[in-house]
Scaffold this motif. Structure first.
Motif, PDB file in Angstrom:
ATOM      1  N   UNK A  44       0.956  -1.123   0.229  1.00  0.00           N
ATOM      2  CA  UNK A  44      -0.122  -0.046   0.009  1.00  0.00           C
ATOM      3  C   UNK A  44       0.797   1.273   0.171  1.00  0.00           C
ATOM      4  N   UNK A  45       0.545   2.193  -1.060  1.00  0.00           N
ATOM      5  CA  UNK A  45       1.374   3.302  -0.758  1.00  0.00           C
ATOM      6  C   UNK A  45       0.700   4.751  -0.211  1.00  0.00           C
ATOM      7  N   UNK A  46       1.345   5.273   0.587  1.00  0.00           N
ATOM      8  CA  UNK A  46       0.923   6.354   1.171  1.00  0.00           C
ATOM      9  C   UNK A  46       1.189   7.647   0.721  1.00  0.00           C
ATOM     10  N   UNK A  47       0.621   8.668   0.376  1.00  0.00           N
ATOM     11  CA  UNK A  47       1.010  10.156   0.318  1.00  0.00           C
ATOM     12  C   UNK A  47       0.146  11.052   1.174  1.00  0.00           C
ATOM     13  N   UNK A  75       5.550   7.720   0.377  1.00  0.00           N
ATOM     14  CA  UNK A  75       6.045   8.831  -0.632  1.00  0.00           C
ATOM     15  C   UNK A  75       6.178  10.256  -0.129  1.00  0.00           C
ATOM     16  N   UNK A  76       5.786  10.507   0.929  1.00  0.00           N
ATOM     17  CA  UNK A  76       5.809  11.830   1.547  1.00  0.00           C
ATOM     18  C   UNK A  76       4.925  12.645   0.869  1.00  0.00           C
ATOM     19  N   UNK A  77       5.247  13.987   0.808  1.00  0.00           N
ATOM     20  CA  UNK A  77       4.346  14.987   0.255  1.00  0.00           C
ATOM     21  C   UNK A  77       4.305  14.916  -1.364  1.00  0.00           C
ATOM     22  N   UNK A  78       3.265  14.741  -1.685  1.00  0.00           N
ATOM     23  CA  UNK A  78       2.836  14.583  -3.091  1.00  0.00           C
ATOM     24  C   UNK A  78       1.486  14.562  -3.568  1.00  0.00           C
ATOM     25  N   UNK A  79       1.384  14.999  -4.898  1.00  0.00           N
ATOM     26  CA  UNK A  79      -0.170  15.444  -5.114  1.00  0.00           C
ATOM     27  C   UNK A  79      -1.009  14.178  -5.203  1.00  0.00           C
ATOM     28  N   UNK A  80      -2.406  14.404  -4.991  1.00  0.00           N
ATOM     29  CA  UNK A  80      -3.205  13.087  -4.891  1.00  0.00           C
ATOM     30  C   UNK A  80      -3.107  12.224  -6.261  1.00  0.00           C
ATOM     31  N   UNK A  81      -3.154  12.842  -7.301  1.00  0.00           N
ATOM     32  CA  UNK A  81      -3.155  12.077  -8.437  1.00  0.00           C
ATOM     33  C   UNK A  81      -1.937  11.529  -8.714  1.00  0.00           C
ATOM     34  N   UNK A  82      -0.840  11.791  -8.262  1.00  0.00           N
ATOM     35  CA  UNK A  82       0.300  11.046  -8.145  1.00  0.00           C
ATOM     36  C   UNK A  82       0.174   9.734  -7.530  1.00  0.00           C
ATOM     37  N   UNK A 239      -2.745  32.911 -15.505  1.00  0.00           N
ATOM     38  CA  UNK A 239      -2.399  32.252 -13.766  1.00  0.00           C
ATOM     39  C   UNK A 239      -2.890  30.930 -13.620  1.00  0.00           C
ATOM     40  N   UNK A 240      -2.166  30.190 -12.670  1.00  0.00           N
ATOM     41  CA  UNK A 240      -2.760  28.738 -12.462  1.00  0.00           C
ATOM     42  C   UNK A 240      -2.667  28.600 -11.096  1.00  0.00           C
ATOM     43  N   UNK A 241      -4.123  27.883 -10.833  1.00  0.00           N
ATOM     44  CA  UNK A 241      -3.893  27.874  -9.120  1.00  0.00           C
ATOM     45  C   UNK A 241      -4.389  26.337  -8.868  1.00  0.00           C
ATOM     46  N   UNK A 242      -3.610  25.600  -7.939  1.00  0.00           N
ATOM     47  CA  UNK A 242      -3.970  24.437  -7.482  1.00  0.00           C
ATOM     48  C   UNK A 242      -4.645  24.554  -6.095  1.00  0.00           C
ATOM     49  N   UNK A 243      -5.343  23.520  -5.686  1.00  0.00           N
ATOM     50  CA  UNK A 243      -5.906  23.363  -4.214  1.00  0.00           C
ATOM     51  C   UNK A 243      -4.993  22.584  -3.635  1.00  0.00           C
ATOM     52  N   UNK A 244      -5.168  22.184  -2.060  1.00  0.00           N
ATOM     53  CA  UNK A 244      -4.171  21.599  -1.302  1.00  0.00           C
ATOM     54  C   UNK A 244      -3.538  20.503  -1.600  1.00  0.00           C
ATOM     55  N   UNK A 245      -4.209  19.528  -2.265  1.00  0.00           N
ATOM     56  CA  UNK A 245      -3.719  18.410  -2.908  1.00  0.00           C
ATOM     57  C   UNK A 245      -3.557  18.080  -4.108  1.00  0.00           C
ATOM     58  N   UNK A 246      -3.860  19.231  -5.049  1.00  0.00           N
ATOM     59  CA  UNK A 246      -3.380  19.259  -6.445  1.00  0.00           C
ATOM     60  C   UNK A 246      -4.287  18.542  -7.369  1.00  0.00           C
ATOM     61  N   UNK A 247      -5.387  18.054  -6.856  1.00  0.00           N
ATOM     62  CA  UNK A 247      -6.395  17.465  -8.172  1.00  0.00           C
ATOM     63  C   UNK A 247      -7.302  18.519  -8.840  1.00  0.00           C
TER      64      UNK A 247
END
Length: 449
Positions: A44-47, A75-82, A239-247
């Motif tokens: 199981x991977x955890x991000x 994996x540490x801090x990483x975007x949700x889709x990753x 301009x480009x904006x993401x949310x906290x988990x970048x999805x």
């Protein structure tokens, strides 16, 4: 059985509704469920995103998984889709993301992906909930001992595999394009600047210094005013904006105007239709999509499938009907040719490619679609149960619908992730929308006693 999972995982305030004890049980349940009768072969991977409570929940989940004999890749801090991408690529049994997306830092959440990179079906979430509810100190579930205890491997280097994959989805160079990027002090702060710089963009980066509590704090896709000012100040192309988990991805054009998910989906749909790559000439959206969104697609020979609010419902429809583009006004956009879930980084690259390949300014994306005024207000409630059966609330909604007539609509629904009832009204007159929403909101508050 009370559902543990909301529309996007298990959420709550850290150490209150969402406790480390619950996280441990969820980890243990995940290893038991996804490992079935052989938990030692369960991987199981955890991000996570950048919230201060993230490492705490990471440890609790990993402990739960290992206690049942499962193995963990952190994996540490990483975007949700990753995590969705990497779980499938590395043949994981499941992936877990610790994030509350666009919520403030004190909230957190735990959401799962299956080994195929897709979010879990309701039935699987219910099965996990049943296991969680049965976990006690004296339960009969197996506990690993000796060499059967699971292992933990730390692999933050995997973020570079994800970055490389995102880059592979875009063949367009961004040389000369001036971009202001708002990372929301969240999970995109490392990956997205690397992607845009590799493609040659002239990049100005905002909110890329997370400290555990500044995630989404007056920044990111839910707070665009700062990005709008910076785009104008730097005379940027977009301009480009993401949310906290970048999805999610939302944009701002060179005039400082917001490019929301409806604009993005409409522009990409028309481009894909022209290229012959939009399957069945159809996109999938939710009940929140603007009336103008439906009009521009219909005028250009495209169809729209409508689902309930939530990217999981959009994806469900896409998979059932073999569509390859869908999403939400909020910026969750799914390009199923590239990803199994909403991916803010891939979405941004699709928008930028659209601009470069068609030699268009970002403002043409806004100008192409006439957006009807739309007002959304949130009413905080003690409970979201039973509001739809309240006679006073139903009467207030009916009265508002009568006032709008055929020129607009009203949508009242509970939030899937917060203790809120959301009221959305859409129509040609902004002041009328404000009056209607306030009237309905007042009745909802009164109904709460």
């Amino acid at each position: 059985m009370t559902r543990l999972f909301g529309t996007d995982g298990v959420r709550g305030e850290a150490n209150k509704e969402l406790s480390t004890e619950l996280a441990y049980k969820l980890g243990r349940a995940a290893a038991l469920y996804f490992g079935k009768n052989n938990t030692n072969n369960c991987k199981i991977l955890i991000g996570r995103d950048t919230r201060i409570s993230g490492a705490m929940f990471e440890a609790a989940l990993a402990a739960g998984i290992c206690s049942a004999g499962g193995n963990v890749i952190i994996t540490g801090i990483i975007p949700t889709p990753a995590i969705a991408y990497l779980t499938k690529k590395h043949n994981g049994n499941a992936g877990i993301v610790i994030s509350a997306s666009h919520n403030p830092f004190h909230d957190n959440g735990i959401k799962f992906f299956g080994g195929d990179g897709y979010k879990l079906a309701d039935k699987v979430e219910d099965d996990l909930t049943e296991i969680v509810n049965k976990i006690t100190e004296n339960d009969t579930y197996p506990r690993a001992a000796g060499k059967e205890i699971g292992t933990i491997e730390y692999r933050h280097d995997l973020v570079h595999e994800y970055i490389d994959y995102v880059l592979s989805t875009c063949t367009t160079k961004l040389t000369g394009l001036k971009i202001v990027l708002d990372c929301a002090n969240g999970a995109a702060y490392e990956a997205m600047p690397a992607v845009l710089r590799e493609l040659g963009a002239n990049l100005i980066v905002l909110n890329d210094s997370p400290d555990g509590i500044n995630i989404n704090d007056n920044c990111g896709s839910t707070h665009l005013s700062g990005l709008q000012k910076e785009v104008l100040m730097h005379k940027a192309d977009i301009g480009i904006a993401h949310d906290g988990d970048a999805d999610r991805c939302l944009c701002v054009d060179e005039k400082g105007r917001i490019i929301d998910g409806d604009h993005i989906i409409a522009a990409c749909a028309l481009a894909m239709k022209k290229q012959g790559t939009l399957k069945k000439d159809t996109v999938v959206s939710t009940v929140m999509a603007n009336i103008g969104f439906h009009k521009i697609l219909k005028e250009n020979g495209c169809k729209v499938e409508v689902t309930a609010v939530g990217d999981r419902y959009v994806l469900e429809n896409m998979l059932q009907n073999d569509y390859n583009l869908g999403g939400e006004q909020s910026g969750h956009v799914i390009f199923s040719d590239f990803a199994t879930t909403g991916d803010g980084l891939i979405t941004a690259l699709q928008v930028l490619s659209y601009m470069i390949n068609n030699k268009l300014k970002a403002s043409t994306i806004v100008d192409a679609m006439i957006s009807y005024p739309q007002l959304l207000i949130n009413v905080k409630v003690q409970t979201k149960d039973g509001w739809q059966n309240n006679k006073s609330i139903k009467a207030a909604i009916k009265e508002g619908e009568h006032d709008l007539g055929n020129d607009g609509r009203i949508l009242v629904r509970p939030s899937g992730t917060e203790p809120l009832i959301r009221i959305m009204a859409e129509g040609p007159d902004q002041s009328q929308l404000e009056t209607i929403c306030k009237a309905i909101g007042k009745i909802i508050k009164q109904a709460q006693g």
